[in-house]
Design a protein around this motif. Structure first.
Motif, PDB file in Angstrom:
ATOM      1  N   THR A 113     -39.463  77.457 -24.185  1.00 41.13           N
ATOM      2  CA  THR A 113     -39.756  76.275 -22.818  1.00 41.13           C
ATOM      3  C   THR A 113     -41.314  76.064 -23.347  1.00 41.13           C
ATOM      4  O   THR A 113     -41.453  74.964 -22.760  1.00 41.13           O
ATOM      5  CB  THR A 113     -39.802  76.902 -21.688  1.00 41.13           C
ATOM      6  N   ILE A 114     -41.988  76.926 -23.595  1.00 38.01           N
ATOM      7  CA  ILE A 114     -43.835  76.359 -23.709  1.00 38.01           C
ATOM      8  C   ILE A 114     -44.082  75.587 -25.281  1.00 38.01           C
ATOM      9  O   ILE A 114     -44.751  74.954 -24.184  1.00 38.01           O
ATOM     10  CB  ILE A 114     -44.640  77.833 -23.554  1.00 38.01           C
ATOM     11  N   LEU A 115     -43.219  75.941 -26.552  1.00 39.73           N
ATOM     12  CA  LEU A 115     -43.972  75.323 -27.336  1.00 39.73           C
ATOM     13  C   LEU A 115     -43.098  73.830 -26.703  1.00 39.73           C
ATOM     14  O   LEU A 115     -43.369  73.291 -27.588  1.00 39.73           O
ATOM     15  CB  LEU A 115     -42.160  76.574 -28.483  1.00 39.73           C
ATOM     16  N   LEU A 116     -41.863  74.361 -26.781  1.00 35.82           N
ATOM     17  CA  LEU A 116     -40.513  72.896 -26.544  1.00 35.82           C
ATOM     18  C   LEU A 116     -41.781  72.086 -25.037  1.00 35.82           C
ATOM     19  O   LEU A 116     -41.468  70.291 -25.356  1.00 35.82           O
ATOM     20  CB  LEU A 116     -39.906  72.532 -26.245  1.00 35.82           C
ATOM     21  N   GLY A 117     -41.829  72.611 -24.247  1.00 33.76           N
ATOM     22  CA  GLY A 117     -42.992  71.604 -23.411  1.00 33.76           C
ATOM     23  C   GLY A 117     -44.103  71.496 -23.524  1.00 33.76           C
ATOM     24  O   GLY A 117     -44.423  70.172 -23.717  1.00 33.76           O
ATOM     25  N   GLY A 118     -44.478  72.083 -24.728  1.00 36.83           N
ATOM     26  CA  GLY A 118     -46.078  71.425 -25.260  1.00 36.83           C
ATOM     27  C   GLY A 118     -45.540  69.967 -26.305  1.00 36.83           C
ATOM     28  O   GLY A 118     -46.659  69.167 -25.987  1.00 36.83           O
ATOM     29  N   LEU A 119     -44.839  70.679 -26.935  1.00 37.21           N
ATOM     30  CA  LEU A 119     -44.094  69.237 -27.770  1.00 37.21           C
ATOM     31  C   LEU A 119     -43.844  67.545 -26.774  1.00 37.21           C
ATOM     32  O   LEU A 119     -44.618  66.607 -27.147  1.00 37.21           O
ATOM     33  CB  LEU A 119     -42.798  68.998 -28.581  1.00 37.21           C
ATOM     34  N   PHE A 120     -43.769  68.010 -25.850  1.00 42.18           N
ATOM     35  CA  PHE A 120     -42.957  66.818 -24.671  1.00 42.18           C
ATOM     36  C   PHE A 120     -44.701  66.526 -24.445  1.00 42.18           C
ATOM     37  O   PHE A 120     -44.630  65.238 -24.098  1.00 42.18           O
ATOM     38  CB  PHE A 120     -42.393  67.442 -23.313  1.00 42.18           C
ATOM     39  N   PHE A 121     -45.966  66.915 -24.258  1.00 43.40           N
ATOM     40  CA  PHE A 121     -46.751  66.394 -24.380  1.00 43.40           C
ATOM     41  C   PHE A 121     -48.222  66.330 -24.908  1.00 43.40           C
ATOM     42  O   PHE A 121     -48.975  65.759 -24.974  1.00 43.40           O
ATOM     43  CB  PHE A 121     -47.334  67.311 -23.245  1.00 43.40           C
ATOM     44  N   GLY A 153     -39.032  76.657 -30.952  1.00 43.12           N
ATOM     45  CA  GLY A 153     -38.948  76.505 -29.538  1.00 43.12           C
ATOM     46  C   GLY A 153     -37.219  76.464 -29.112  1.00 43.12           C
ATOM     47  O   GLY A 153     -36.540  77.321 -28.474  1.00 43.12           O
ATOM     48  N   ILE A 154     -36.368  76.100 -30.375  1.00 42.56           N
ATOM     49  CA  ILE A 154     -34.554  75.894 -30.189  1.00 42.56           C
ATOM     50  C   ILE A 154     -34.944  77.832 -30.151  1.00 42.56           C
ATOM     51  O   ILE A 154     -34.097  77.440 -29.909  1.00 42.56           O
ATOM     52  CB  ILE A 154     -33.908  74.698 -30.744  1.00 42.56           C
ATOM     53  N   PHE A 155     -34.852  78.468 -31.355  1.00 45.47           N
ATOM     54  CA  PHE A 155     -34.651  78.897 -32.169  1.00 45.47           C
ATOM     55  C   PHE A 155     -35.074  80.687 -30.869  1.00 45.47           C
ATOM     56  O   PHE A 155     -34.268  81.185 -30.323  1.00 45.47           O
ATOM     57  CB  PHE A 155     -35.669  79.954 -32.674  1.00 45.47           C
ATOM     58  N   PHE A 156     -35.864  80.293 -30.097  1.00 43.64           N
ATOM     59  CA  PHE A 156     -36.160  81.237 -28.992  1.00 43.64           C
ATOM     60  C   PHE A 156     -35.483  81.036 -27.787  1.00 43.64           C
ATOM     61  O   PHE A 156     -34.667  81.565 -27.605  1.00 43.64           O
ATOM     62  CB  PHE A 156     -37.899  81.149 -28.266  1.00 43.64           C
ATOM     63  N   LEU A 157     -35.228  80.085 -27.254  1.00 45.03           N
ATOM     64  CA  LEU A 157     -33.824  79.548 -26.788  1.00 45.03           C
ATOM     65  C   LEU A 157     -32.757  79.816 -27.349  1.00 45.03           C
ATOM     66  O   LEU A 157     -31.865  80.891 -26.244  1.00 45.03           O
ATOM     67  CB  LEU A 157     -33.807  77.812 -26.302  1.00 45.03           C
ATOM     68  N   PHE A 158     -32.185  80.234 -28.385  1.00 44.29           N
ATOM     69  CA  PHE A 158     -31.144  80.588 -29.171  1.00 44.29           C
ATOM     70  C   PHE A 158     -30.642  82.327 -28.796  1.00 44.29           C
ATOM     71  O   PHE A 158     -30.170  82.378 -28.155  1.00 44.29           O
ATOM     72  CB  PHE A 158     -30.854  80.161 -30.723  1.00 44.29           C
TER      73      PHE A 158
END
Length: 218
Positions: free
Chosen positions: A122-130, A158-163
């Motif tokens: 969530t942190i990695l993908l959230g960072g990309l969003f911003f 980010g996707i891998f961590f969610l996986f």
């Protein structure tokens, strides 16, 4: 102090730890957890004080917490810093481990990988969003990539961590405790190593310096 100075300082500190010691600090607590769960009854008979924790999974949890605290302490003593990801993981281990022992409910320690991986993802993908490729702040002491490279690598991790978070939920809910412990030690690590190696073409493509030069700086 600029990013490049921070990068050099982190590299110098990390060089104080040999690769074998670094691996021992990262994998040691997991191996302790696996051994203690597998030999929990034996440990309880030979070290009766451990039975205060409870059954094998609770003995394993208690020793896992102790091993994690020792690994973080040794890392701090050698480098005077704690990497962000092991620090967050260690905090979650101690918090959820304490809940596991206090309530005598192994659900909490089983959910720990889910919480940690979901948090990282969530942190990695959230960072990309911003517009922030946060992975660069973690790994820029190992190699330098273009902004596009860090963005793509951050998305993949980010996707891998969610996986991994979803996978942990599937394993602990559908299989036995022993199967979950074995998968946590012998399944998650090979999957992570394979995923990491699969990112090398991307890293080489977007590297800002020759691979040999990067290795020479490590």
């Amino acid at each position: 102090m600029d990013i490049e100075s921070n990068r050099k300082e982190r590299t110098e500190m990390e060089e104080k730890i040999s690769p074998l010691l670094k691996m021992a600090l990262e994998l040691g607590p997991l191996l302790v957890f696996f051994f203690a769960n597998a030999r929990g009854e034996w440990l309880g008979r030979h070290f009766p004080v451990l039975t205060e924790f409870g059954g094998p999974i609770f003995i394993a949890t208690g020793l896992f917490m102790i091993a994690t605290a020792i690994a973080l302490s040794v890392s701090w003593l050698l480098t005077r810093r704690l990497p962000l990801m092991p620090l967050i993981s260690g905090i979650v281990v101690l918090v959820f481990g304490a809940l596991t022992l206090w309530l005598q409910n192994d659900t909490f320690i089983k959910m720990k990988p889910t919480i940690v991986n979901a948090l990282f993802g969530t942190i990695l993908l959230g960072g990309l969003f911003f517009g922030q490729s946060l992975l660069g702040y973690v790994f820029n002491s190992a190699f330098r990539l273009s902004e596009e490279g860090w963005r793509k690598l951050t998305l993949r991790w980010g996707i891998f961590f969610l996986f991994l978070a979803v996978l942990n939920e599937v394993v602990w809910r559908l299989f036995s405790t022993d199967a979950w412990v074995a998968f946590k030690v012998w399944g998650t690590m090979p999957i992570t190593i394979a995923f990491t190696m699969a990112q090398m073409p991307l890293i080489m493509k977007h590297s800002l310096e020759p691979l040999a030069e990067s290795k020479g700086k490590e």
